[in-house]
Design a protein around this motif. Structure first.
Motif, mmCIF file in Angstrom:
data_model
loop_
_atom_site.group_PDB
_atom_site.id
_atom_site.type_symbol
_atom_site.label_atom_id
_atom_site.label_comp_id
_atom_site.label_asym_id
_atom_site.label_seq_id
_atom_site.Cartn_x
_atom_site.Cartn_y
_atom_site.Cartn_z
ATOM 1 N N ARG A 60 0.815 -1.216 0.000
ATOM 2 C CA ARG A 60 0.000 0.000 0.000
ATOM 3 C C ARG A 60 0.848 1.264 0.000
ATOM 4 N NH1 ARG A 60 -2.329 0.612 4.939
ATOM 5 N NH2 ARG A 60 -1.512 -1.183 6.009
ATOM 6 N N SER A 61 2.195 1.115 -0.100
ATOM 7 C CA SER A 61 3.083 2.265 0.026
ATOM 8 C C SER A 61 3.837 2.520 -1.270
ATOM 9 C CB SER A 61 4.094 2.023 1.149
ATOM 10 O OG SER A 61 3.427 1.772 2.361
ATOM 11 N N ILE A 62 4.313 3.754 -1.407
ATOM 12 C CA ILE A 62 5.112 4.134 -2.570
ATOM 13 C C ILE A 62 6.373 4.851 -2.101
ATOM 14 C CG2 ILE A 62 3.206 4.304 -4.207
ATOM 15 C CD1 ILE A 62 3.305 7.384 -3.745
ATOM 16 N N PHE A 63 7.385 4.839 -2.960
ATOM 17 C CA PHE A 63 8.621 5.576 -2.739
ATOM 18 C C PHE A 63 8.559 6.828 -3.606
ATOM 19 C CE2 PHE A 63 12.757 6.663 -4.517
ATOM 20 C CZ PHE A 63 13.490 6.914 -3.376
ATOM 21 N N VAL A 64 8.863 7.971 -3.028
ATOM 22 C CA VAL A 64 8.855 9.236 -3.769
ATOM 23 C C VAL A 64 10.258 9.814 -3.698
ATOM 24 C CG1 VAL A 64 7.777 11.489 -4.024
ATOM 25 C CG2 VAL A 64 6.473 9.602 -3.059
ATOM 26 N N GLY A 65 10.935 9.871 -4.856
ATOM 27 C CA GLY A 65 12.286 10.411 -4.905
ATOM 28 C C GLY A 65 12.308 11.827 -5.436
ATOM 29 N N ASN A 66 13.450 12.500 -5.237
ATOM 30 C CA ASN A 66 13.684 13.868 -5.705
ATOM 31 C C ASN A 66 12.705 14.849 -5.060
ATOM 32 O OD1 ASN A 66 15.151 15.755 -7.128
ATOM 33 N ND2 ASN A 66 13.883 15.608 -8.957
ATOM 34 N N VAL A 67 12.426 14.637 -3.769
ATOM 35 C CA VAL A 67 11.523 15.531 -3.038
ATOM 36 C C VAL A 67 12.314 16.765 -2.624
ATOM 37 C CG1 VAL A 67 10.087 15.755 -0.966
ATOM 38 C CG2 VAL A 67 10.148 13.605 -2.202
ATOM 39 N N ASP A 68 11.714 17.926 -2.790
ATOM 40 C CA ASP A 68 12.372 19.178 -2.419
ATOM 41 C C ASP A 68 12.663 19.176 -0.919
ATOM 42 O OD1 ASP A 68 13.362 21.773 -2.742
ATOM 43 O OD2 ASP A 68 11.433 22.651 -2.186
ATOM 44 N N TYR A 69 13.819 19.738 -0.552
ATOM 45 C CA TYR A 69 14.226 19.742 0.855
ATOM 46 C C TYR A 69 13.322 20.612 1.722
ATOM 47 C CZ TYR A 69 18.425 17.503 -0.905
ATOM 48 O OH TYR A 69 19.284 16.636 -1.503
ATOM 49 N N ALA A 70 12.625 21.561 1.111
ATOM 50 C CA ALA A 70 11.734 22.441 1.874
ATOM 51 C C ALA A 70 10.332 21.857 2.023
ATOM 52 C CB ALA A 70 11.647 23.805 1.184
ATOM 53 N N CYS A 71 10.064 20.699 1.389
ATOM 54 C CA CYS A 71 8.732 20.085 1.459
ATOM 55 C C CYS A 71 8.448 19.575 2.868
ATOM 56 C CB CYS A 71 8.630 18.916 0.489
ATOM 57 S SG CYS A 71 8.068 19.393 -1.129
ATOM 58 N N THR A 72 7.214 19.724 3.278
ATOM 59 C CA THR A 72 6.767 19.161 4.550
ATOM 60 C C THR A 72 5.908 17.930 4.252
ATOM 61 O OG1 THR A 72 4.772 20.514 4.559
ATOM 62 C CG2 THR A 72 6.728 21.450 5.623
ATOM 63 N N PRO A 73 5.700 17.059 5.224
ATOM 64 C CA PRO A 73 4.820 15.909 5.004
ATOM 65 C C PRO A 73 3.418 16.324 4.553
ATOM 66 C CG PRO A 73 6.055 15.589 7.019
ATOM 67 C CD PRO A 73 6.373 16.975 6.527
ATOM 68 N N GLU A 74 2.954 17.477 5.006
ATOM 69 C CA GLU A 74 1.630 17.945 4.608
ATOM 70 C C GLU A 74 1.591 18.261 3.112
ATOM 71 O OE1 GLU A 74 3.259 19.237 7.351
ATOM 72 O OE2 GLU A 74 2.082 18.067 8.778
ATOM 73 N N ASP A 75 2.700 18.839 2.588
ATOM 74 C CA ASP A 75 2.770 19.139 1.155
ATOM 75 C C ASP A 75 2.698 17.859 0.325
ATOM 76 O OD1 ASP A 75 3.057 21.815 1.778
ATOM 77 O OD2 ASP A 75 5.251 21.781 1.617
ATOM 78 N N VAL A 76 3.457 16.845 0.755
ATOM 79 C CA VAL A 76 3.469 15.569 0.031
ATOM 80 C C VAL A 76 2.094 14.906 0.120
ATOM 81 C CG1 VAL A 76 4.562 13.302 -0.104
ATOM 82 C CG2 VAL A 76 5.948 15.298 0.433
ATOM 83 N N GLN A 77 1.478 14.968 1.305
ATOM 84 C CA GLN A 77 0.149 14.379 1.482
ATOM 85 C C GLN A 77 -0.870 15.061 0.581
ATOM 86 O OE1 GLN A 77 -1.228 14.426 5.506
ATOM 87 N NE2 GLN A 77 -3.215 13.522 5.018
ATOM 88 N N GLN A 78 -0.794 16.384 0.477
ATOM 89 C CA GLN A 78 -1.731 17.125 -0.357
ATOM 90 C C GLN A 78 -1.527 16.783 -1.835
ATOM 91 O OE1 GLN A 78 -1.353 21.341 0.201
ATOM 92 N NE2 GLN A 78 -3.556 21.657 -0.018
ATOM 93 N N HIS A 79 -0.278 16.548 -2.233
ATOM 94 C CA HIS A 79 0.019 16.225 -3.629
ATOM 95 C C HIS A 79 -0.595 14.873 -4.020
ATOM 96 C CE1 HIS A 79 2.285 16.489 -7.374
ATOM 97 N NE2 HIS A 79 2.650 15.231 -7.199
ATOM 98 N N PHE A 80 -0.558 13.898 -3.083
ATOM 99 C CA PHE A 80 -1.056 12.551 -3.382
ATOM 100 C C PHE A 80 -2.483 12.321 -2.894
ATOM 101 C CE2 PHE A 80 3.524 11.919 -3.645
ATOM 102 C CZ PHE A 80 3.616 11.222 -4.837
#
Length: 199
Positions: free
Chosen positions: A68-88
């Motif tokens: 049920r999980s994915i790997f996300v590479g090349n994430v910006d260093y300023a990204c927060t978990p909330e930003d990634v959650q909102q994207h997906f």
């Protein structure tokens, strides 16, 4: 007669020493048994003793979570978990976002996103090469780590434009010290030159 008295006294001392040693040995055995019992109790509390059935159940659970999980590479260093959650969020319900950090707390540039459903993870793979904070993300399925199995990395293919540096067997410096260098002097060796077609 005096020798007999000395022998009797020595025999009494030997018996006393032997009894004393037996008492100490018994105390040490009791202490070792108590330590073993305490250690078993602590291990049981810590949960470090796992029966094989429980270990295989946890491995199956881990594989189910990784599906049920994915790997996300090349994430910006300023990204927060909330930003990634909102994207997906468009793919499905996000259960957890983990952005990996180094020992100083700085982001490493990749994250893991766990979804509630397996279908959401499959749909999230379609967001590969999408942009977040101006960076193109690399989205792949999360692989399950198998303990004790290290991925094999083949040796780099040799570059024909680089000079060949073969391994030379080690020989101690004194084997190369001919007379001109004198006693205790070591000759200097130059590194092998790379091939350069420009000279």
């Amino acid at each position: 007669m005096e020798n007999d008295d000395v022998d009797m006294i020595g025999a009494d001392n030997n018996e006393a020493d032997l009894d004393d040693m037996k008492k100490r040995l018994k105390e040490m055995e009791d202490e070792a048994a108590a330590l073993k019992e305490m250690q078993a109790k602590v291990e049981k509390e810590m949960g470090s003793i796992q029966d094989p059935a429980n270990a295989s159940a946890s491995q199956i659970n881990r594989e189910e979570v990784d599906a049920r999980s994915i790997f996300v590479g090349n994430v910006d260093y300023a990204c927060t978990p909330e930003d990634v959650q909102q994207h997906f969020q468009s793919c499905g319900t996000v259960n957890r976002v983990t952005i990996r950090t180094d020992k100083f707390g700085q982001p490493k540039g990749y994250a893991y996103v766990e979804f509630v459903e397996v279908e959401a993870a499959q749909e999230a793979l379609l967001l590969n090469e999408s942009e977040l904070h101006g960076r193109q993300l690399k989205v792949t399925a999360k692989r399950t780590n198998v303990p004790g199995m290290k991925q094999f990395r083949p040796r780099r293919p040799s570059n024909p434009y680089m000079g060949f540096r073969g391994r030379t067997p080690y020989a101690p410096p004194f084997a190369y010290a001919p007379a001109p260098y004198g006693y205790g002097k070591i000759p200097r060796f130059r590194m092998g030159m790379r091939y350069s077609p420009y000279y």
